[in-house]
Write a protein that holds these residues in place. Sequence first.
Motif, PDB file in Angstrom:
ATOM      1  N   ARG A 190      -4.600  10.673   3.547  1.00 20.36           N
ATOM      2  CA  ARG A 190      -3.772  10.009   2.532  1.00 20.36           C
ATOM      3  C   ARG A 190      -4.550   9.854   1.228  1.00 20.36           C
ATOM      4  NH1 ARG A 190      -1.351   4.733   1.321  1.00 20.36           N
ATOM      5  NH2 ARG A 190       0.816   5.138   0.765  1.00 20.36           N
ATOM      6  N   GLU A 249       4.168   8.994  -0.751  1.00 19.44           N
ATOM      7  CA  GLU A 249       5.459   8.919  -0.076  1.00 19.44           C
ATOM      8  C   GLU A 249       6.641   8.699  -1.026  1.00 19.44           C
ATOM      9  OE1 GLU A 249       2.896   6.882   0.680  1.00 19.44           O
ATOM     10  OE2 GLU A 249       2.100   7.966   2.415  1.00 19.44           O
ATOM     11  N   GLU A 250       6.392   8.003  -2.126  1.00 24.27           N
ATOM     12  CA  GLU A 250       7.457   7.752  -3.086  1.00 24.27           C
ATOM     13  C   GLU A 250       6.865   7.347  -4.428  1.00 24.27           C
ATOM     14  OE1 GLU A 250       9.948   4.259  -2.716  1.00 24.27           O
ATOM     15  OE2 GLU A 250       8.518   3.315  -1.359  1.00 24.27           O
ATOM     16  N   TYR A 300      11.938   9.107  -3.411  1.00 27.64           N
ATOM     17  CA  TYR A 300      11.230   9.457  -2.178  1.00 27.64           C
ATOM     18  C   TYR A 300      10.681  10.879  -2.256  1.00 27.64           C
ATOM     19  CZ  TYR A 300      13.409   5.199  -0.545  1.00 27.64           C
ATOM     20  OH  TYR A 300      13.793   3.888  -0.432  1.00 27.64           O
ATOM     21  N   THR A 301       9.384  10.995  -2.030  1.00 34.49           N
ATOM     22  CA  THR A 301       8.715  12.297  -2.132  1.00 34.49           C
ATOM     23  C   THR A 301       8.073  12.695  -0.813  1.00 34.49           C
ATOM     24  OG1 THR A 301       6.759  11.149  -2.978  1.00 34.49           O
ATOM     25  CG2 THR A 301       8.258  12.089  -4.608  1.00 34.49           C
ATOM     26  N   ASP A 302       8.605  12.149   0.270  1.00 26.40           N
ATOM     27  CA  ASP A 302       8.028  12.438   1.591  1.00 26.40           C
ATOM     28  C   ASP A 302       8.724  13.612   2.268  1.00 26.40           C
ATOM     29  OD1 ASP A 302      10.454  11.256   2.013  1.00 26.40           O
ATOM     30  OD2 ASP A 302       9.705   9.606   3.259  1.00 26.40           O
ATOM     31  N   HIS A 337      10.054  15.780  -5.590  1.00 25.70           N
ATOM     32  CA  HIS A 337       8.883  16.516  -5.136  1.00 25.70           C
ATOM     33  C   HIS A 337       8.024  16.832  -6.354  1.00 25.70           C
ATOM     34  CE1 HIS A 337      11.617  19.794  -6.346  1.00 25.70           C
ATOM     35  NE2 HIS A 337      10.521  20.494  -6.585  1.00 25.70           N
TER      36      HIS A 337
END
Lengths: 260, 125
Positions: free
Chosen positions: A27, A125-126, A140-142, A163
């Motif tokens: 992460r 994740e966001e 949300y970019t997960d 994204h």
Amino acid sequence: MRSITLSAACLVLIVSAAHADPTSAKRVRAFARLPDWTGLWETEASKVITNPAGRSGSFSRGNLGGHPPYNPEWEQKYQAALSNAATAQQANTFKGCGEGSPRYMRSFPDIMEAPMVFQVVVTPEETLFVMDHGEIRHIYTDGRRHPDKDDLWPTLLGDSVGHWQSHTLIIDTIARIAGPVSIFGTGEVSEHAHFTERVRRLDENTLEDELTIDDPQRFVHPWTMKIHYSRVPDLNRLIPYECEADRNPIVNGNLTIAPR
Amino acid sequence: MGPSRRLLGVLATLLSTASASGHHSGAMFDAQKTLTLAGNVKAFQWSNPHCWIQLLVPMQGGTVEWSIEMGSTTELYRSGWRPGTLKPGDKVTVLVHPVRDQSPGGAFVSATGADGKPLGKAGAS
């Protein structure tokens, strides 16, 4: 016995930490790939109202206040509204919050150009757009998609997923409730409108949001605009704007000042 | 006319009257007039959507309480004001654009303290 129990507990903790570490490192690497948009940002309209020149300034029409590429049916409605004699009086009683204010004051995409200060929180994740008026956009970019049709309904902010393309955030928003896109303009969209944004940092003190609105039910072609934000130089925290003390009631069709 | 079209019409002309206050139309104030009010602060209301100065002004053989509308807390803070900038009893001179309905109210333009120095950043609302 107590010693054995303690040792077992320590072993569990060590094993857990060993398992947690690779995830954490992954992460951390994900964070490292993201752009740094820390700090506070403000819209052009926000810069106007904090201009030391004071109240002599007026809001720019803004991008969203422009003339949307309506189809003939909606162009006719637009022109009819412009010639409505009651509009001037209604405009004179416009309020941004409190009793009598339009609900669209707190909607997307209006909040991206309204007089606000905001913070952008970028995580793997966001990404969050946290506005000082209280709204929070969750991007949300997960890797998720928009909810299925049965799980989705129109809201003032719509549903957003995104994204990254290098350091540009691509945002896809749908399910925004039908109505005006700006309190300062004439653009209205249906609930089937589709919003695409490309957000990136142009330089140390400037963010850009290239916004495209496509609404095949009302537009003849997509409507694209570029909205810019400036870094706020004189605030070190996001100060909440809570409309708790509205003293401008509308009485007999006019804005007034209520006694304290 | 349905609500959607009515609102669309309202929005069409907003720009001609939108003030810089960020909260409401500026049409209620007469921006062509500027009054000078000298008096004592009754209260300084630090609030949103506007901060207010309640000013007791000797006039018309008595004392009239004026309600002076300022910007939001963030706007004022960024303009050098603080919640404690004014206290009850302070002597100040305030320039305002008066409301059009002749009631004792106006939009803040600038203020100076008893020492003659400007309050906040000069001219900021």
